[in-house]
Design a protein around this motif. Sequence first.
Motif, PDB file in Angstrom:
ATOM      1  N   THR A 163       5.032 -22.674 -32.227  1.00 20.91           N
ATOM      2  CA  THR A 163       3.357 -22.416 -32.015  1.00 20.91           C
ATOM      3  C   THR A 163       2.699 -23.291 -30.809  1.00 20.91           C
ATOM      4  O   THR A 163       2.746 -24.526 -31.172  1.00 20.91           O
ATOM      5  CB  THR A 163       3.094 -23.124 -33.784  1.00 20.91           C
ATOM      6  N   PRO A 164       2.456 -22.000 -30.282  1.00 20.38           N
ATOM      7  CA  PRO A 164       2.379 -23.007 -28.782  1.00 20.38           C
ATOM      8  C   PRO A 164       0.633 -23.158 -29.313  1.00 20.38           C
ATOM      9  O   PRO A 164      -0.384 -22.750 -30.344  1.00 20.38           O
ATOM     10  CB  PRO A 164       2.161 -21.850 -28.045  1.00 20.38           C
ATOM     11  N   SER A 165      -0.477 -23.623 -28.463  1.00 16.88           N
ATOM     12  CA  SER A 165      -1.569 -23.881 -28.889  1.00 16.88           C
ATOM     13  C   SER A 165      -2.814 -23.168 -28.120  1.00 16.88           C
ATOM     14  O   SER A 165      -4.028 -22.848 -28.709  1.00 16.88           O
ATOM     15  CB  SER A 165      -1.836 -25.530 -27.566  1.00 16.88           C
ATOM     16  N   ASP A 166      -1.772 -22.115 -27.418  1.00 14.79           N
ATOM     17  CA  ASP A 166      -2.892 -21.407 -26.484  1.00 14.79           C
ATOM     18  C   ASP A 166      -2.781 -19.955 -27.589  1.00 14.79           C
ATOM     19  O   ASP A 166      -2.898 -18.977 -26.681  1.00 14.79           O
ATOM     20  CB  ASP A 166      -1.953 -21.556 -25.512  1.00 14.79           C
ATOM     21  N   ASN A 167      -2.419 -19.927 -28.588  1.00 16.69           N
ATOM     22  CA  ASN A 167      -2.305 -18.769 -30.180  1.00 16.69           C
ATOM     23  C   ASN A 167      -1.691 -17.892 -29.361  1.00 16.69           C
ATOM     24  O   ASN A 167      -1.934 -16.959 -30.144  1.00 16.69           O
ATOM     25  CB  ASN A 167      -3.562 -18.563 -30.226  1.00 16.69           C
ATOM     26  N   THR A 168      -0.715 -17.811 -28.425  1.00 13.71           N
ATOM     27  CA  THR A 168       0.643 -16.565 -28.520  1.00 13.71           C
ATOM     28  C   THR A 168       1.160 -16.013 -29.410  1.00 13.71           C
ATOM     29  O   THR A 168       1.131 -14.962 -29.901  1.00 13.71           O
ATOM     30  CB  THR A 168       0.966 -16.738 -26.782  1.00 13.71           C
ATOM     31  N   LEU A 169       1.621 -17.000 -30.251  1.00 14.08           N
ATOM     32  CA  LEU A 169       1.997 -16.566 -31.111  1.00 14.08           C
ATOM     33  C   LEU A 169       1.727 -16.295 -32.092  1.00 14.08           C
ATOM     34  O   LEU A 169       1.661 -14.281 -32.703  1.00 14.08           O
ATOM     35  CB  LEU A 169       3.064 -17.642 -32.436  1.00 14.08           C
ATOM     36  N   GLN A 170       0.090 -16.615 -32.379  1.00 13.93           N
ATOM     37  CA  GLN A 170      -1.501 -15.248 -33.040  1.00 13.93           C
ATOM     38  C   GLN A 170      -0.948 -14.165 -32.342  1.00 13.93           C
ATOM     39  O   GLN A 170      -1.156 -13.364 -33.453  1.00 13.93           O
ATOM     40  CB  GLN A 170      -1.937 -15.829 -33.193  1.00 13.93           C
ATOM     41  N   TYR A 171      -1.489 -13.671 -31.350  1.00  8.35           N
ATOM     42  CA  TYR A 171      -1.759 -13.144 -30.985  1.00  8.35           C
ATOM     43  C   TYR A 171      -0.909 -11.761 -31.339  1.00  8.35           C
ATOM     44  O   TYR A 171      -0.501 -10.510 -31.439  1.00  8.35           O
ATOM     45  CB  TYR A 171      -2.270 -12.947 -29.335  1.00  8.35           C
ATOM     46  N   PHE A 172       0.644 -12.100 -30.876  1.00  5.15           N
ATOM     47  CA  PHE A 172       2.165 -11.309 -31.146  1.00  5.15           C
ATOM     48  C   PHE A 172       1.727 -11.123 -32.537  1.00  5.15           C
ATOM     49  O   PHE A 172       2.164  -9.431 -32.322  1.00  5.15           O
ATOM     50  CB  PHE A 172       3.173 -12.228 -30.162  1.00  5.15           C
ATOM     51  N   LEU A 173       2.073 -11.383 -33.422  1.00  5.06           N
ATOM     52  CA  LEU A 173       2.496 -11.038 -35.041  1.00  5.06           C
ATOM     53  C   LEU A 173       0.858 -10.055 -35.144  1.00  5.06           C
ATOM     54  O   LEU A 173       1.152  -8.881 -35.461  1.00  5.06           O
ATOM     55  CB  LEU A 173       1.720 -12.451 -35.633  1.00  5.06           C
ATOM     56  N   CYS A 174      -0.380 -10.256 -34.129  1.00  4.42           N
ATOM     57  CA  CYS A 174      -1.617  -9.622 -34.908  1.00  4.42           C
ATOM     58  C   CYS A 174      -1.732  -8.457 -33.818  1.00  4.42           C
ATOM     59  O   CYS A 174      -1.958  -7.669 -34.567  1.00  4.42           O
ATOM     60  CB  CYS A 174      -2.879 -10.745 -34.819  1.00  4.42           C
ATOM     61  N   ASN A 175      -1.514  -8.201 -32.590  1.00  2.00           N
ATOM     62  CA  ASN A 175      -1.563  -7.422 -32.346  1.00  2.00           C
ATOM     63  C   ASN A 175      -0.215  -6.265 -31.311  1.00  2.00           C
ATOM     64  O   ASN A 175      -0.328  -5.153 -30.978  1.00  2.00           O
ATOM     65  CB  ASN A 175      -2.001  -8.184 -30.709  1.00  2.00           C
ATOM     66  N   CYS A 176       1.182  -6.843 -31.977  1.00  2.00           N
ATOM     67  CA  CYS A 176       2.301  -6.114 -30.971  1.00  2.00           C
ATOM     68  C   CYS A 176       3.332  -5.962 -31.933  1.00  2.00           C
ATOM     69  O   CYS A 176       4.301  -4.654 -31.664  1.00  2.00           O
ATOM     70  CB  CYS A 176       2.992  -7.516 -29.697  1.00  2.00           C
ATOM     71  N   LEU A 177       3.289  -5.821 -33.557  1.00  2.00           N
ATOM     72  CA  LEU A 177       3.786  -5.136 -34.317  1.00  2.00           C
ATOM     73  C   LEU A 177       3.783  -3.741 -34.925  1.00  2.00           C
ATOM     74  O   LEU A 177       2.642  -4.402 -35.501  1.00  2.00           O
ATOM     75  CB  LEU A 177       4.122  -6.691 -34.946  1.00  2.00           C
ATOM     76  N   LYS A 178       4.513  -3.032 -35.154  1.00  2.00           N
ATOM     77  CA  LYS A 178       4.500  -1.644 -35.537  1.00  2.00           C
ATOM     78  C   LYS A 178       4.367  -2.139 -37.361  1.00  2.00           C
ATOM     79  O   LYS A 178       4.129  -3.131 -37.745  1.00  2.00           O
ATOM     80  CB  LYS A 178       4.817  -0.940 -35.185  1.00  2.00           C
ATOM     81  N   ALA A 179       3.519  -1.600 -37.656  1.00  2.62           N
ATOM     82  CA  ALA A 179       3.450  -1.061 -39.120  1.00  2.62           C
ATOM     83  C   ALA A 179       4.832  -0.915 -39.959  1.00  2.62           C
ATOM     84  O   ALA A 179       5.479  -0.600 -38.970  1.00  2.62           O
ATOM     85  CB  ALA A 179       2.657  -0.181 -39.864  1.00  2.62           C
ATOM     86  N   ASP A 180       5.467  -1.938 -41.507  1.00  2.00           N
ATOM     87  CA  ASP A 180       6.580  -1.780 -41.509  1.00  2.00           C
ATOM     88  C   ASP A 180       7.633  -2.491 -40.873  1.00  2.00           C
ATOM     89  O   ASP A 180       8.948  -2.124 -40.945  1.00  2.00           O
ATOM     90  CB  ASP A 180       6.729  -0.467 -42.226  1.00  2.00           C
ATOM     91  N   ILE A 181       7.205  -3.156 -40.553  1.00  2.00           N
ATOM     92  CA  ILE A 181       8.212  -4.340 -38.695  1.00  2.00           C
ATOM     93  C   ILE A 181       9.626  -5.148 -40.087  1.00  2.00           C
ATOM     94  O   ILE A 181       8.844  -5.645 -40.833  1.00  2.00           O
ATOM     95  CB  ILE A 181       7.843  -5.225 -37.533  1.00  2.00           C
ATOM     96  N   HIS A 182      10.532  -5.160 -39.393  1.00  2.00           N
ATOM     97  CA  HIS A 182      11.326  -5.684 -40.138  1.00  2.00           C
ATOM     98  C   HIS A 182      11.607  -6.995 -38.796  1.00  2.00           C
ATOM     99  O   HIS A 182      11.976  -6.713 -38.108  1.00  2.00           O
ATOM    100  CB  HIS A 182      12.981  -5.469 -40.428  1.00  2.00           C
ATOM    101  N   LEU A 183      11.549  -8.506 -39.544  1.00  2.00           N
ATOM    102  CA  LEU A 183      10.981  -9.124 -38.661  1.00  2.00           C
ATOM    103  C   LEU A 183      11.799 -10.845 -39.113  1.00  2.00           C
ATOM    104  O   LEU A 183      11.184 -11.310 -39.827  1.00  2.00           O
ATOM    105  CB  LEU A 183       9.701  -9.979 -38.158  1.00  2.00           C
TER     106      LEU A 183
END
Length: 283
Positions: free
Chosen positions: A179-199
């Motif tokens: 969980t990096p301090s620059d919120n890249t994980l949050q950005y990835f989860l909220c902006n890069c995943l299509k609906a109904d993805i299996h993650l």
Amino acid sequence: MSCRTKLKQLAAFLSFYIITIDSSHDHVPMCDCALNQFRYFLNKQGRYLLSTCKTLHFSAYSMSAFEQWKCKQYPILGGAVSPFLSVLDEDFICRANISGCPTNCVCYRSATGKTILIDCSNKKLTSFPSIKQIDLGNSSLIISLNNNSIATMPDCFLPGYEWIRNVSVLRLENNAITTPSDNTLQYFLCNCLKADIHLFLKGNSISLLPYALRTVPFAYLSLDRNSLKCCGKSWLKSWILEHVDRIDGAKEISCEDMPGNSPFLPHYTDGQCLADTTNIKTL
């Protein structure tokens, strides 16, 4: 052509497959496209012949015997062993020469042609592969990056990483994601995943789950075997309970900052936290 002749032909055809498919043997074949063709033949021609010619003695090749035969899915699909007559067409895959397939990865296409699969597992990767050109057409995309050393998520709007936004199944198990301090994980989860993805995020080093995770429209999520810290995150319990049928092992998810690294759902209260909740970062 008489039933007896047809059944003799069927028996001769089956004799080529008995050794490799019969579940009485130790070897279980992979669920590949060639086996799917045999399954199609058996379901269509075999069932027809055995039903229309049922008065003949052909017990050695009864459908009940065929239904015991099994095949193993490729690791990118989970590696399950199942009766091959019940496996879906989509889950039989074959290696394919696909333009844009990343170097050192293996690409497959499903027997139906509806899915492209890219296996980059166990390749000592430290980052997502850059895929500059891959023609998906109307196909869905499954990619496995399991068992690498990937620590951070890329920006899916940069050249070479746009493909991420088209992924239906993303396997990232046993990496080094934090969980990096620059919120890249949050950005990835909220902006890069299509609906109904299996993650699949099992077996990483994720400590803090971002509050924005609540908005991710996933169909399946695995989180166990991370280094989760749950104190000060009362929203997490209600969110997990709301999606318990879509989060793998939801009731066994444990937290490092709770006594005995105990399961989160049955035991969580802020009063049980080992950490000082006033110092827990809320993402």
